[in-house]
Design a protein around this motif. Structure first.
Motif, PDB file in Angstrom:
ATOM      1  N   ASP A   1       7.659   6.837  -4.371  1.00 52.20           N
ATOM      2  CA  ASP A   1       7.117   8.069  -4.956  1.00 52.20           C
ATOM      3  C   ASP A   1       8.267   8.890  -5.528  1.00 52.20           C
ATOM      4  O   ASP A   1       9.403   8.398  -5.642  1.00 52.20           O
TER       5      ASP A   1
ATOM      6  N   ARG B   1       1.463   4.050  -9.876  1.00 52.90           N
ATOM      7  CA  ARG B   1       0.082   3.627 -10.111  1.00 52.90           C
ATOM      8  C   ARG B   1      -0.817   4.827 -10.344  1.00 52.90           C
ATOM      9  O   ARG B   1      -1.876   4.706 -10.980  1.00 52.90           O
ATOM     10  N   ALA B   2      -0.399   5.953  -9.831  1.00 57.14           N
ATOM     11  CA  ALA B   2      -1.169   7.192  -9.985  1.00 57.14           C
ATOM     12  C   ALA B   2      -0.189   8.350 -10.073  1.00 57.14           C
ATOM     13  O   ALA B   2       0.943   8.253  -9.594  1.00 57.14           O
TER      14      ALA B   2
ATOM     15  N   ASN C   1       2.014  11.454  -9.241  1.00 52.65           N
ATOM     16  CA  ASN C   1       2.527  11.918  -7.948  1.00 52.65           C
ATOM     17  C   ASN C   1       2.162  13.394  -7.741  1.00 52.65           C
ATOM     18  O   ASN C   1       3.028  14.279  -7.730  1.00 52.65           O
TER      19      ASN C   1
ATOM     20  N   SER D   1      -0.382  14.272  -5.265  1.00 50.47           N
ATOM     21  CA  SER D   1      -1.056  14.440  -3.982  1.00 50.47           C
ATOM     22  C   SER D   1      -0.482  13.444  -2.983  1.00 50.47           C
ATOM     23  O   SER D   1       0.089  12.418  -3.374  1.00 50.47           O
TER      24      SER D   1
ATOM     25  N   GLU E   1      -2.076  11.388  -1.160  1.00 51.33           N
ATOM     26  CA  GLU E   1      -2.766  10.107  -1.305  1.00 51.33           C
ATOM     27  C   GLU E   1      -2.173   9.285  -2.464  1.00 51.33           C
ATOM     28  O   GLU E   1      -1.966   8.069  -2.347  1.00 51.33           O
ATOM     29  N   ASN E   2      -1.908   9.951  -3.575  1.00 48.00           N
ATOM     30  CA  ASN E   2      -1.327   9.239  -4.722  1.00 48.00           C
ATOM     31  C   ASN E   2       0.085   8.758  -4.424  1.00 48.00           C
ATOM     32  O   ASN E   2       0.472   7.656  -4.820  1.00 48.00           O
ATOM     33  N   ARG E   3       0.851   9.588  -3.735  1.00 50.46           N
ATOM     34  CA  ARG E   3       2.224   9.185  -3.414  1.00 50.46           C
ATOM     35  C   ARG E   3       2.230   7.981  -2.470  1.00 50.46           C
ATOM     36  O   ARG E   3       3.066   7.079  -2.604  1.00 50.46           O
TER      37      ARG E   3
ATOM     38  N   MET F   1       0.003   5.695  -2.437  1.00 50.47           N
ATOM     39  CA  MET F   1      -0.365   4.562  -3.276  1.00 50.47           C
ATOM     40  C   MET F   1       0.832   4.054  -4.079  1.00 50.47           C
ATOM     41  O   MET F   1       0.981   2.845  -4.302  1.00 50.47           O
ATOM     42  N   ASN F   2       1.690   4.967  -4.485  1.00 51.27           N
ATOM     43  CA  ASN F   2       2.835   4.595  -5.313  1.00 51.27           C
ATOM     44  C   ASN F   2       3.959   3.951  -4.510  1.00 51.27           C
ATOM     45  O   ASN F   2       4.772   3.209  -5.080  1.00 51.27           O
TER      46      ASN F   2
END
Length: 211
Positions: free
Chosen positions: A136, A185-186, A188, A190, A192-194, A196-197
């Motif tokens: 992230d 991938r999404a 950065n 939130s 949740e997104n971090r 995912m990354n």
């Protein structure tokens, strides 16, 4: 008229009549050679066609076998991790939280168990394999041994390929890359997104046609 007084035309006619059988023989021989040459050309063309047809059949069988093997591999891997199948590559996506502690590049025990199950499939894969490290965008702590997330992503990817080669994956066909936070991938924006990354992607590059 005596025999010595014969007309010269009579001799020419006689010579032509004597030459006719010889000319007919030459013509027949020429026709025979032409037919023989055509026969051998047709035989050669048939052998070339048969060889090409046989090669194409073998090639189709090889491609079909490779496709069946790849389909089976994808089905088995999909039971272990998230799989993204594209035209020229297959991405095996592994969440960073499962593999590493926060800010670290040493594999956790759970990660080793998962990679040990994936390794046999990678060992049988005939194409190149690229292990990509992603993070992230949060800055590392002051005590981190890594200068940046970029360095961390490279270290994590290297830890994965070190383990996989120890499990039997050919070192000649596997490499490591680190992208840090630069290919998320999404966004950065939130937690949740971090999460995912922060990930490892094991990319299987489809073998070139004819290899």
């Amino acid at each position: 008229m005596s025999e010595f007084d014969s007309d010269p035309e009579d001799f020419r006619v006689a010579d032509e009549r004597e030459a006719e059988p010889t000319q007919l023989w030459v013509i027949s021989y020429s026709d025979f050679m032409t037919i023989l040459m055509i026969f051998f050309l047709m035989l050669f063309a048939h052998r070339v066609w048969a060889k090409k047809s046989s090669w194409e059949d073998r090639r189709v069988q090889q491609l079909r076998a490779a496709q069946e093997a790849q389909t089976g591999m994808i089905q088995r891997l999909s039971k272990l991790a998230a799989i993204d199948v594209q035209a020229e590559r297959i991405d095996i996506q592994l969440p960073g939280a499962l593999l590493f502690g926060s800010g670290h590049a040493d594999l956790q025990q759970s990660a080793k168990g998962l990679l040990a199950k994936i390794a046999p499939e990678l060992s049988r894969f005939s194409g190149d394999i690229v292990v990509e490290g992603h993070t992230d965008d949060l800055p590392l702590g002051p005590r981190s041994p890594y200068q940046s997330n970029w360095d961390l992503s490279v270290a994590r990817a290297f830890s994965v390929i070190t383990f996989l080669t120890a499990q039997g994956v050919d070192p000649a066909k596997i490499s490591a890359r680190g992208y840090g936070p630069y290919r998320p991938r999404a966004p950065n924006i939130s937690p949740e997104n971090r999460e995912m990354n922060r990930r490892i992607e094991v990319v299987l590059l489809n073998p070139k046609t004819g290899k």
